[in-house]
Design a protein around this motif. Structure first.
Motif, short mmCIF file in Angstrom:
data_model
loop_
_atom_site.label_atom_id
_atom_site.label_comp_id
_atom_site.label_asym_id
_atom_site.label_seq_id
_atom_site.Cartn_x
_atom_site.Cartn_y
_atom_site.Cartn_z
N THR A 61 0.84 -1.20 0.00
CA THR A 61 0.00 0.00 0.00
C THR A 61 0.88 1.25 0.00
O THR A 61 0.66 2.18 -0.78
CB THR A 61 -0.93 -0.01 1.24
N GLU A 138 -2.25 -2.97 -13.12
CA GLU A 138 -2.00 -3.99 -12.09
C GLU A 138 -1.68 -5.32 -12.78
O GLU A 138 -2.38 -5.72 -13.69
CB GLU A 138 -3.27 -4.12 -11.24
N LYS A 199 4.06 -11.55 -0.29
CA LYS A 199 2.99 -12.42 -0.82
C LYS A 199 3.61 -13.76 -1.18
O LYS A 199 4.22 -14.40 -0.34
CB LYS A 199 2.33 -11.72 -1.99
C1 LIG Z 1 -1.52 -7.07 -1.64
C2 LIG Z 1 -1.56 -6.08 -2.72
C3 LIG Z 1 -1.04 -4.80 -2.56
C4 LIG Z 1 -0.39 -4.31 -1.28
O1 LIG Z 1 -0.90 -4.75 -0.11
P1 LIG Z 1 -0.24 -4.60 1.32
O2 LIG Z 1 -1.11 -5.45 2.14
O3 LIG Z 1 -0.30 -3.16 1.68
O4 LIG Z 1 1.18 -5.08 1.27
C5 LIG Z 1 -1.09 -3.95 -3.62
N1 LIG Z 1 -1.61 -4.33 -4.79
C6 LIG Z 1 -2.12 -5.55 -4.99
C7 LIG Z 1 -2.66 -5.92 -6.33
C8 LIG Z 1 -2.11 -6.47 -3.97
O5 LIG Z 1 -2.62 -7.69 -4.16
#
Ligand SMILES: *Cc1c(COP(=O)(O)O)cnc(C)c1O
Length: 355
Positions: A61, A138, A199
């Motif tokens: 984020t 994305e 992730k």
């Molecule tokens: C998980 C995610 C993020 C960032 O998430 P955080 O929980 O803040 O690390 C950003 N973009 C996508 C597409 C995600 O899946």
């Protein structure tokens, strides 16, 4: 009993080897630029992505937010997907903290934004309008991989229209592994790219932004303003380096496991599997209305965690192996047999009570 958590690939725990690297990390004060492990991580990822520089941040984020703020100032606008994480799942940070107006557009079914529609939404230069500065995509989006030819078109489009470009690449390594290309083949088409170490790559914390020296200097400034300047962060960066060196190619295993899961669940009548949308480690399924709550609870008792609801997202990751997938499929099959029996008994009782 091993817990199988399919809610997200964020749930992975650091392995012993990763923890050892964290323990042995050389550290310093990263706000002063003196943490050798953070510096190594930033150089390493910048190289992989073919960019001049990178900055380590606590979360994805924050990676997206500092990127938006590096590109856009107060009263500027960015074009973004209606369902994009940056727009929908980050509390509107760009608007709240950056004074940046979003212009959301619906994604096409393949996770792209139609460039004709983007073009139609670029505001003319006029006192009435926000200044359209940035296009944000994305990859992967909901597990879908953007095709390389589309990324080439995006780069040309942005140049022609004087837009900057940012890729939310939280799962960009899943995309690269799926396409069988170096991640640089994807990132070369964007001015900045954010990516998550926490992730599928399996680090406990951490994200990165890559881009030109100038843009990363800006991003680093906003990281401090947002409270993301960490001190002896090398402990975390060490986990990230371990993840990048050991856990990228194995993402293919997660993709295989997602497919196994899809094939297993597809044999169950009460479950609809969105097999056509399955490309990487994210699978969407729908569970019959009268079963989904009970299935959720039944699986939980067996140590299998899925999101509650009718249409749910299942995500494979490095703490789930093929045996676990078999266990999940078996449990779902067993539940639906038992559930049907109890249902038909209650149905019979209901019919009898009518007489
Ligand atoms: C998980 C995610 C993020 C960032 O998430 P955080 O929980 O803040 O690390 C950003 N973009 C996508 C597409 C995600 O899946």
């Amino acid at each position: 009993m091993k817990i199988i958590d399919l809610r997200s690939d964020t749930v992975t725990k650091p392995s012993k080897e990763m923890l050892l690297c964290m323990m042995q990390a050389h550290v310093g004060d990263d706000v002063m630029g003196e943490d050798p492990t953070v510096n190594e991580l930033e150089h390493y990822i910048a190289d992989l992505c073919g960019k001049q520089a990178a900055v380590f941040v606590p979360t994805g984020t924050q990676a997206n937010l500092v990127s938006l703020m590096a590109h856009c100032g107060r009263g500027d606008e960015y074009i973004v997907g209606q369902q994009a994480h940056t727009y929908k799942w980050e509390g509107g940070g760009g608007a709240v903290l950056g004074s940046i107006q979003p212009q959301p557009l619906d994604f096409e079914s393949d996770g792209s934004l139609c460039l004709k529609k983007v073009k139609a939404n670029i505001k003319p230069i006029d006192v009435h309008h926000a200044r359209t500065k940035l296009l944000c995509l994305e990859n992967t989006h909901a597990g879908k991989v953007l095709p390389l030819h589309y990324l080439r078109d995006v780069e040309i489009f942005c140049k022609e229209n004087k837009l900057a470009s940012h890729l939310d690449g939280a799962r960009v390594f899943n995309a690269a592994v799926k396409l069988g290309v170096d991640v640089g083949e994807i990132t070369q088409h964007f001015d900045t790219v954010s990516l998550c170490l926490s992730k599928g790559l399996g680090a406990p914390v951490g994200s990165l932004v890559c881009g030109s020296k100038d843009l990363i200097r800006e991003a680093r400034h906003w990281r401090k303003v947002l409270g993301g300047g960490m001190r002896q962060a090398g402990i975390l960066a060490a986990a990230g380096l371990y993840a990048l060196k050991n856990n990228v190619q194995r993402l293919a295993v997660d993709h295989d496991n997602a497919r196994l899961l899809a094939q297993g669940l597809a044999e169950i009548n009460e479950i609809t599997v969105e097999i056509d949308n399955l490309q990487t480690n994210i699978l969407f399924i729908s569970i019959a209305q009268n079963s989904h709550d009970a299935l959720h609870v039944y699986l939980k008792d067996l140590g299998i965690i899925i999101p509650a609801g009718n249409r749910v997202r299942l995500v494979t990751h490095l703490d789930v192996d093929a045996d676990d997938i078999a266990r999940v499929v078996m449990a779902c099959k067993k539940f639906l047999v038992e559930h049907k029996q109890t249902q038909s008994i209650t149905d019979k009782q209901n019919i009898q009570s009518l007489y």
